[in-house]
Design a protein around this motif. Sequence first.
Motif, PDB file in Angstrom:
ATOM      1  N   ASP A 246       6.448  -1.833 -11.250  1.00 33.64           N
ATOM      2  CA  ASP A 246       6.495  -0.663 -10.389  1.00 33.64           C
ATOM      3  C   ASP A 246       5.445   0.345 -10.853  1.00 33.64           C
ATOM      4  N   GLU A 248       5.217   3.322 -10.294  1.00 37.52           N
ATOM      5  CA  GLU A 248       5.779   4.657 -10.487  1.00 37.52           C
ATOM      6  C   GLU A 248       6.875   4.708 -11.551  1.00 37.52           C
ATOM      7  N   LYS A 249       7.108   3.600 -12.255  1.00 36.55           N
ATOM      8  CA  LYS A 249       8.183   3.578 -13.242  1.00 36.55           C
ATOM      9  C   LYS A 249       7.761   4.188 -14.565  1.00 36.55           C
ATOM     10  N   TYR A 297       6.762  -1.274  -5.516  1.00 34.73           N
ATOM     11  CA  TYR A 297       7.143   0.137  -5.644  1.00 34.73           C
ATOM     12  C   TYR A 297       8.667   0.231  -5.522  1.00 34.73           C
ATOM     13  N   GLN A 298       9.328  -0.320  -6.517  1.00 34.07           N
ATOM     14  CA  GLN A 298      10.777  -0.540  -6.464  1.00 34.07           C
ATOM     15  C   GLN A 298      11.559   0.770  -6.466  1.00 34.07           C
ATOM     16  N   SER A 299      10.993   1.807  -7.052  1.00 30.28           N
ATOM     17  CA  SER A 299      11.702   3.083  -7.105  1.00 30.28           C
ATOM     18  C   SER A 299      11.867   3.708  -5.720  1.00 30.28           C
ATOM     19  N   ARG A 300      11.129   3.203  -4.720  1.00 28.87           N
ATOM     20  CA  ARG A 300      11.256   3.713  -3.353  1.00 28.87           C
ATOM     21  C   ARG A 300      12.270   2.902  -2.524  1.00 28.87           C
TER      22      ARG A 300
END
Length: 480
Positions: A246, A248-249, A297-300
């Motif tokens: 990710d 953004e992680k 982008y798993q955080s989304r």
Amino acid sequence: MAVAHLTLDPAFSVAPVDRRLFGSFVEHMGRCVYTGIFEPGHPTADDDGLRGDVLELVRELGVSTVRYPGGNFVSGYRWEDGVGPRGDRPRRLDLAWRALESNAFGLNEFMRWTGLAGVEPMMAVNLGTRGVEAAAELVEYCNLPDGTAAADLRRKHGVARPHDVKLWCLGNEMDGPWQIGSLTAVEYGQLAARAGHAMRRVDPSIELVACGSSNSGMPTFASWEATVLEQAYDQVDYISLHNYYDPEKYDEATFRASAVDLDGFIDDVVATADFVRAKLRRTKRIKLSLDEWNVWYQSRFTEPEDREIEELPALIEDDYNDTDAMVVGNLLISMLRHADRLAVGCQAQLVNVIAPIRTEPGGRAWRQTIFHPFAHTARLARGTVLRPALTAPAMATGRHGEVPAVDAVATHDEESGALTVFVVNRGTEPVPLTLDLRAFPRHRLARHHTLTGETAVSPGSELVLPPVSWHALCLTPEES
């Protein structure tokens, strides 16, 4: 300016390149199947509804193996729902993604698609809500010629010749609490052993993949692999790995160095499998199947229970940039570097869902940035993997500390003489690269592939790796 120096020698060989490393993944999730590979009425679709424009891109991508039908989807799936006349197939609620499944596309459509795409099928069986009997019957339906109920049913469905599927996954992510029918390691290991035993009774030639941890961050990681393999070692050939990265992680530099994490993950699973081999006093070595990997982008991501039930939810249709593509290329470098034990790789997924290929319903299909390093590596990696001796400037990361800014691997095809170096600069400064070819004195750099194109290289030209970039360097022997 700090310089990277790379030395190549055929003595530093790892293993032959296994074409199965360049696999992909088609799951009944979002728009991967419907309006992805399958869209009746599309201007390019054939009589079976298979999109011709997507098939062309899949062939260009160079995919070797495709895992199907999941993923989380498989742990609630009845394979019988997707065979036979389409008008008789039931509509079901898919519990994995809380979506309506029409079953208009099923097993035999997928097998026809694999034939047109020129890829090997990798089938997964449902060990979440079903078990041994359904798994064995699916192998019978796919692989026996005739004379049994399941084989004759396939023939009744218009498929006279067996599909002859060799590679089978024993469920999916069975340690995950999100999984329909998740199990403890002992429960799953025993079930996998029983299912594998029955499936091999149907067809002794098949290869079986046991579920490893859903990712390396699971609290039971490594102990899960050890327990599962202690229960099922004699029945399986591979243990699976899944990992997504990710952007953004963590901090950006850590993301750019994601391959450092993958290197450690693979090494840890190899060590665990070899510990079990020694403990059980076996000679067979378990190989690895990295059958889910990608930038995501798993955080989304919105969890299934937080969405309304839809027929075609547009799930995780991430748009990728050049940094994402560099990371994908670096992950492929890591995979090749471990080719002595890593034998299968499936980038998840093929179309629309965190995918190299995107489509518009009724419209165009196009390549994302991550398409290009995969396509070049799948086409150019031939022969034997070589581990280069590499010195490079360091870069700081928040999670891994200092790591080399440049990473590389090479392949050498003795038959053609082709030597290919796959290299990334994951740092933020340009880095000149020098090649020591004393073991390949007749080879010269001929072509240079990047994310933006391909160029011929003139003799004596300096090679500078721009910041955050991916490259494939093609070297060919001069004529005698």
